[in-house]
Design an enzyme around this catalytic site. Sequence first.
Site, PDB file in Angstrom:
ATOM      1  N   GLY A 156       3.030  -1.030 -15.509  1.00  0.00           N
ATOM      2  CA  GLY A 156       2.800  -2.350 -16.101  1.00  0.00           C
ATOM      3  C   GLY A 156       1.787  -2.227 -17.224  1.00  0.00           C
ATOM      4  O   GLY A 156       1.631  -1.163 -17.832  1.00  0.00           O
ATOM      5  N   ARG A 157       1.074  -3.320 -17.465  1.00  0.00           N
ATOM      6  CA  ARG A 157       0.150  -3.332 -18.614  1.00  0.00           C
ATOM      7  C   ARG A 157      -0.966  -2.318 -18.454  1.00  0.00           C
ATOM      8  O   ARG A 157      -1.367  -1.656 -19.410  1.00  0.00           O
ATOM      9  CB  ARG A 157      -0.414  -4.746 -18.788  1.00  0.00           C
ATOM     10  CG  ARG A 157       0.637  -5.751 -19.224  1.00  0.00           C
ATOM     11  CD  ARG A 157       0.129  -7.159 -19.071  1.00  0.00           C
ATOM     12  NE  ARG A 157      -0.037  -7.501 -17.679  1.00  0.00           N
ATOM     13  CZ  ARG A 157       0.493  -8.582 -17.087  1.00  0.00           C
ATOM     14  NH1 ARG A 157       1.229  -9.405 -17.791  1.00  0.00           N
ATOM     15  NH2 ARG A 157       0.283  -8.818 -15.813  1.00  0.00           N
ATOM     16  N   THR A 179      11.331  -1.084 -12.724  1.00  0.00           N
ATOM     17  CA  THR A 179      12.335  -1.088 -13.787  1.00  0.00           C
ATOM     18  C   THR A 179      11.860  -0.198 -14.927  1.00  0.00           C
ATOM     19  O   THR A 179      10.650  -0.111 -15.189  1.00  0.00           O
ATOM     20  CB  THR A 179      12.551  -2.516 -14.342  1.00  0.00           C
ATOM     21  OG1 THR A 179      11.268  -3.094 -14.583  1.00  0.00           O
ATOM     22  CG2 THR A 179      13.331  -3.389 -13.398  1.00  0.00           C
ATOM     23  N   ALA A 239      -5.255   0.677  -7.693  1.00  0.00           N
ATOM     24  CA  ALA A 239      -4.360  -0.485  -7.572  1.00  0.00           C
ATOM     25  C   ALA A 239      -4.814  -1.392  -6.434  1.00  0.00           C
ATOM     26  O   ALA A 239      -5.545  -2.373  -6.666  1.00  0.00           O
ATOM     27  CB  ALA A 239      -2.934   0.012  -7.379  1.00  0.00           C
ATOM     28  N   ARG A 240      -4.412  -1.084  -5.227  1.00  0.00           N
ATOM     29  CA  ARG A 240      -4.795  -1.875  -4.051  1.00  0.00           C
ATOM     30  C   ARG A 240      -4.806  -0.972  -2.837  1.00  0.00           C
ATOM     31  O   ARG A 240      -3.966  -0.065  -2.724  1.00  0.00           O
ATOM     32  CB  ARG A 240      -3.792  -2.997  -3.780  1.00  0.00           C
ATOM     33  CG  ARG A 240      -4.046  -4.291  -4.505  1.00  0.00           C
ATOM     34  CD  ARG A 240      -5.297  -5.025  -4.005  1.00  0.00           C
ATOM     35  NE  ARG A 240      -5.518  -6.271  -4.722  1.00  0.00           N
ATOM     36  CZ  ARG A 240      -6.137  -6.405  -5.893  1.00  0.00           C
ATOM     37  NH1 ARG A 240      -6.618  -5.347  -6.512  1.00  0.00           N
ATOM     38  NH2 ARG A 240      -6.279  -7.591  -6.447  1.00  0.00           N
ATOM     39  N   GLU A 269     -10.666  -2.926   3.146  1.00  0.00           N
ATOM     40  CA  GLU A 269     -11.944  -3.056   2.419  1.00  0.00           C
ATOM     41  C   GLU A 269     -12.776  -4.214   2.975  1.00  0.00           C
ATOM     42  O   GLU A 269     -12.202  -5.252   3.316  1.00  0.00           O
ATOM     43  CB  GLU A 269     -11.661  -3.399   0.946  1.00  0.00           C
ATOM     44  CG  GLU A 269     -11.297  -2.250   0.089  1.00  0.00           C
ATOM     45  CD  GLU A 269     -10.865  -2.703  -1.308  1.00  0.00           C
ATOM     46  OE1 GLU A 269      -9.980  -2.065  -1.865  1.00  0.00           O
ATOM     47  OE2 GLU A 269     -11.404  -3.706  -1.813  1.00  0.00           O
ATOM     48  N   HIS A 287     -14.291  -0.665  -5.398  1.00  0.00           N
ATOM     49  CA  HIS A 287     -13.398  -1.630  -6.058  1.00  0.00           C
ATOM     50  C   HIS A 287     -14.052  -2.213  -7.328  1.00  0.00           C
ATOM     51  O   HIS A 287     -14.288  -3.418  -7.424  1.00  0.00           O
ATOM     52  CB  HIS A 287     -13.021  -2.757  -5.069  1.00  0.00           C
ATOM     53  CG  HIS A 287     -11.760  -3.485  -5.460  1.00  0.00           C
ATOM     54  ND1 HIS A 287     -10.883  -4.002  -4.538  1.00  0.00           N
ATOM     55  CD2 HIS A 287     -11.230  -3.778  -6.682  1.00  0.00           C
ATOM     56  CE1 HIS A 287      -9.876  -4.593  -5.163  1.00  0.00           C
ATOM     57  NE2 HIS A 287     -10.067  -4.464  -6.465  1.00  0.00           N
ATOM     58  N   ILE A 288     -14.321  -1.313  -8.281  1.00  0.00           N
ATOM     59  CA  ILE A 288     -15.025  -1.726  -9.499  1.00  0.00           C
ATOM     60  C   ILE A 288     -14.208  -1.435 -10.760  1.00  0.00           C
ATOM     61  O   ILE A 288     -14.758  -1.350 -11.856  1.00  0.00           O
ATOM     62  CB  ILE A 288     -16.423  -1.057  -9.614  1.00  0.00           C
ATOM     63  CG1 ILE A 288     -16.315   0.472  -9.557  1.00  0.00           C
ATOM     64  CG2 ILE A 288     -17.361  -1.579  -8.535  1.00  0.00           C
ATOM     65  CD1 ILE A 288     -17.610   1.191  -9.952  1.00  0.00           C
ATOM     66  N   GLY A 289     -12.899  -1.307 -10.612  1.00  0.00           N
ATOM     67  CA  GLY A 289     -12.062  -0.938 -11.758  1.00  0.00           C
ATOM     68  C   GLY A 289     -12.243  -1.823 -12.978  1.00  0.00           C
ATOM     69  O   GLY A 289     -12.226  -1.356 -14.111  1.00  0.00           O
TER      70      GLY A 289
HETATM   71  C1  GLV Z   1      -8.824  -6.374  -9.171  1.00  0.00           C
HETATM   72  O1  GLV Z   1      -8.612  -5.637  -8.265  1.00  0.00           O
HETATM   73  C2  GLV Z   1      -7.863  -7.258  -9.718  1.00  0.00           C
HETATM   74  O2  GLV Z   1      -6.755  -7.399  -9.160  1.00  0.00           O
HETATM   75  O3  GLV Z   1      -8.162  -7.881 -10.742  1.00  0.00           O
END
Ligand code: GLV
Length: 325
Positions: A156-157, A179, A239-240, A269, A287-289
């Site tokens: 994705g983006r 896709t 991602a998650r 988490e 979780h600091i992306g």
């Molecule tokens: C962070 O995990 C978000 O989904 O923005």
Amino acid sequence: MIKPKIFVTDATFPEIIDYLSQWLEVEHNQADQSYTEPDLIKKLHDKAGVFAHSTRRFTAELFAACPHLKAVCNMAVGYNNIDVDAASAAGVMVTNTPNVLNETTADFGWALMMAAARRVTESEHFLRAGRWTRWRFDDFLGVDIHGSTLGIVGMGRIGQAIARRTTGFGMSVVYHNRTRLTPALEIAANNAQYLSLEECLRSADHLILTLPYSPQSHHLIGKAQLAMMKPTATLVNIARGGIVDDAALISALESGTIAAAGMDVFENEPLFNPAFLSLSNVVLTPHIGSASTSTRRAMAYCAADNLVAALTGKRPPNLLNPEYF
Ligand code: GLV
């Protein structure tokens, strides 16, 4: 004019409270007090909207118990914390914060990949512990990033922003996605080559996960998939939690099935699997992306603008259940 009532679930930038207060009657949690799901229902029973962090769950039970609720505006691009079908059935708009975090999150994926492959945190711990007494030719030998093949699962983006960064490192990109991208997007993503998940796992020197969590992506990367990866490979999850089977990853890191991992998200988490802590070949972050000051502020304004639009009769820019309108 009576302002619609909203609740801000967790502490946020103080300016966001002021911003929202221009249009809405705001109850906030700037003290960041902890509360349970039943407490959240009590907070929301008379509210028309909620500015939510993705750590809060919005279930069919919550929607049934909060009949005034019209909008749940997540300050995150991911929204697996919200039952969108139940929200639609209950007539509640749901929004997220796409785009504003693409580049910052892509930067962080890169940081984790480099730190894991080049053993940055592991060697820093060694130095800080006072164990560096002389230079050795084989201290902390890692795996190169430049010239390697990067696999991206979830193009994705954010995945595409990561792919664009590979040109400066002379890398090739392979990817797997639900896709296939259009030819123009593949070219822009450094001529990314579309592969099956299995082919992607087998050919990547480093693999970054940037796909949404859903029942379909639960444990997408487990024991069998890790066994397909190269023993020198690095796996990065920005991602998650739940997309990777964390217990299987821990075994793979212990046994050398893959070389290293960078993990920003975890199952369960913040109570992640404590066995990660005993491994030196994994870089762990909480979780600091998307956590740069400007991006977190942009995400907060994006969520706030969605909420104000939703409660002042406009279509929120990032509406996830357009059937509402
Ligand atoms: C962070 O995990 C978000 O989904 O923005």
